[in-house]
Write an enzyme that holds these catalytic residues in place. Sequence first.
Site, PDB file in Angstrom:
ATOM      1  N   ASP A  10       0.852  -1.193   0.000  1.00  0.00           N
ATOM      2  CA  ASP A  10       0.000   0.000   0.000  1.00  0.00           C
ATOM      3  C   ASP A  10       0.887   1.241   0.000  1.00  0.00           C
ATOM      4  OD1 ASP A  10      -1.713   2.062   0.586  1.00  0.00           O
ATOM      5  OD2 ASP A  10      -2.626   1.075   2.320  1.00  0.00           O
ATOM      6  N   ASN A  24      -6.715  12.626 -10.982  1.00  0.00           N
ATOM      7  CA  ASN A  24      -7.414  13.063 -12.195  1.00  0.00           C
ATOM      8  C   ASN A  24      -7.178  14.558 -12.354  1.00  0.00           C
ATOM      9  OD1 ASN A  24      -9.527  14.522 -10.727  1.00  0.00           O
ATOM     10  ND2 ASN A  24     -10.178  12.468 -10.114  1.00  0.00           N
ATOM     11  N   GLY A  32      -9.816   4.686  -6.258  1.00  0.00           N
ATOM     12  CA  GLY A  32      -8.522   3.993  -6.384  1.00  0.00           C
ATOM     13  C   GLY A  32      -7.458   4.559  -5.470  1.00  0.00           C
ATOM     14  N   ASP A  34      -5.926   7.325  -5.614  1.00  0.00           N
ATOM     15  CA  ASP A  34      -6.184   8.739  -5.328  1.00  0.00           C
ATOM     16  C   ASP A  34      -7.000   8.874  -4.036  1.00  0.00           C
ATOM     17  OD1 ASP A  34      -6.412  11.466  -5.653  1.00  0.00           O
ATOM     18  OD2 ASP A  34      -7.731  11.387  -7.395  1.00  0.00           O
ATOM     19  N   SER A 121      -2.298   4.884 -14.338  1.00  0.00           N
ATOM     20  CA  SER A 121      -3.232   4.510 -15.429  1.00  0.00           C
ATOM     21  C   SER A 121      -3.623   3.032 -15.449  1.00  0.00           C
ATOM     22  CB  SER A 121      -2.673   4.886 -16.824  1.00  0.00           C
ATOM     23  OG  SER A 121      -2.772   6.267 -17.047  1.00  0.00           O
ATOM     24  N   GLY A 123      -5.415   1.250 -13.281  1.00  0.00           N
ATOM     25  CA  GLY A 123      -6.663   0.867 -12.612  1.00  0.00           C
ATOM     26  C   GLY A 123      -7.829   1.212 -13.511  1.00  0.00           C
ATOM     27  N   TYR A 125      -8.250   3.634 -15.387  1.00  0.00           N
ATOM     28  CA  TYR A 125      -7.860   4.173 -16.693  1.00  0.00           C
ATOM     29  C   TYR A 125      -7.464   3.093 -17.709  1.00  0.00           C
ATOM     30  CZ  TYR A 125      -8.157   9.063 -15.090  1.00  0.00           C
ATOM     31  OH  TYR A 125      -8.596  10.290 -14.634  1.00  0.00           O
TER      32      TYR A 125
HETATM   33  P1  ADP Z   1      -5.826   5.293 -12.674  1.00  0.00           P
HETATM   34  O1  ADP Z   1      -7.082   6.123 -12.633  1.00  0.00           O
HETATM   35  O2  ADP Z   1      -4.589   6.113 -13.039  1.00  0.00           O
HETATM   36  O3  ADP Z   1      -5.967   4.059 -13.481  1.00  0.00           O
HETATM   37  P2  ADP Z   1      -6.269   3.862 -10.158  1.00  0.00           P
HETATM   38  O4  ADP Z   1      -6.201   4.459  -8.800  1.00  0.00           O
HETATM   39  O5  ADP Z   1      -7.606   3.403 -10.638  1.00  0.00           O
HETATM   40  O6  ADP Z   1      -5.574   4.916 -11.140  1.00  0.00           O
HETATM   41  O7  ADP Z   1      -5.281   2.627 -10.231  1.00  0.00           O
HETATM   42  C1  ADP Z   1      -3.892   2.713 -10.309  1.00  0.00           C
HETATM   43  C2  ADP Z   1      -3.280   1.499  -9.653  1.00  0.00           C
HETATM   44  O8  ADP Z   1      -3.157   1.741  -8.254  1.00  0.00           O
HETATM   45  C3  ADP Z   1      -4.110   0.216  -9.781  1.00  0.00           C
HETATM   46  O9  ADP Z   1      -3.234  -0.839 -10.133  1.00  0.00           O
HETATM   47  C4  ADP Z   1      -4.665   0.013  -8.379  1.00  0.00           C
HETATM   48  O10 ADP Z   1      -4.837  -1.364  -8.071  1.00  0.00           O
HETATM   49  C5  ADP Z   1      -3.560   0.591  -7.535  1.00  0.00           C
HETATM   50  N1  ADP Z   1      -3.890   1.004  -6.174  1.00  0.00           N
HETATM   51  C6  ADP Z   1      -5.075   1.314  -5.617  1.00  0.00           C
HETATM   52  N2  ADP Z   1      -4.928   1.650  -4.328  1.00  0.00           N
HETATM   53  C7  ADP Z   1      -3.597   1.540  -4.034  1.00  0.00           C
HETATM   54  C8  ADP Z   1      -2.779   1.750  -2.883  1.00  0.00           C
HETATM   55  N3  ADP Z   1      -3.306   2.125  -1.723  1.00  0.00           N
HETATM   56  N4  ADP Z   1      -1.433   1.530  -2.984  1.00  0.00           N
HETATM   57  C9  ADP Z   1      -0.874   1.167  -4.156  1.00  0.00           C
HETATM   58  N5  ADP Z   1      -1.576   0.952  -5.272  1.00  0.00           N
HETATM   59  C10 ADP Z   1      -2.918   1.145  -5.228  1.00  0.00           C
END
Ligand code: ADP
Length: 173
Positions: A10, A24, A32, A34, A121, A123, A125
């Site tokens: 994490d 974004n 996600g 963010d 990008s 997740g 995206y």
């Molecule tokens: P994007 O909108 O750029 O695709 P996302 O947040 O949807 O961003 O996803 C980006 C990546 O971060 C994904 O692989 C997701 O599984 C991962 N992710 C989500 N939460 C965490 C976290 N707390 N620590 C690390 N990676 C994370």
Amino acid sequence: MGKIKIVQGDITTVEVDAIVNAANSRMLGGGGVDGAIHRAAGPELLAACKKVPAEKGVRCPTGEARITEAGNLNAKYVIHTVGPRYGVDEPAERLLETAYQNSLNLALAHGCQSIAFPAISCGVYGYPLKEAAHIAISVCTRPEYDPLTICFYLFSEDMAAIWTTALKNHCHE
Ligand code: ADP
């Protein structure tokens, strides 16, 4: 090559100079990683984001990066970058490359020695993981980023394996 680490975990718990947020363009939080970063950082991060100048609601165009303080995170800064939405923002490859590049440049400009990235990008995206890993590793291994220790925080074992393979392939190129 500078030090590159690939960790399954994490990103909100890491102790580094700069944590990169896959934001974004409005920079007001979201889902996600963010959302996780904003929850862990607390309201100070949102307040810092609101201070970033916006044009028609856009604080950070796709492929660019912005830096703020980091609220309650164990970091000095959060670097917010906006990766491309796969199949929507073009050219996707170039935009993902500049998202990494602009984040690293901001870290260097602010005297950071360590930086942690999520899989930008990859997740919501929808960027294909192997291609995204290849781009991330190609940018982060450039000689100008040698002064930085770069950690990738990948959420799953599968993703950590994809990044590890991309790093190995790069080293054998
Ligand atoms: P994007 O909108 O750029 O695709 P996302 O947040 O949807 O961003 O996803 C980006 C990546 O971060 C994904 O692989 C997701 O599984 C991962 N992710 C989500 N939460 C965490 C976290 N707390 N620590 C690390 N990676 C994370």
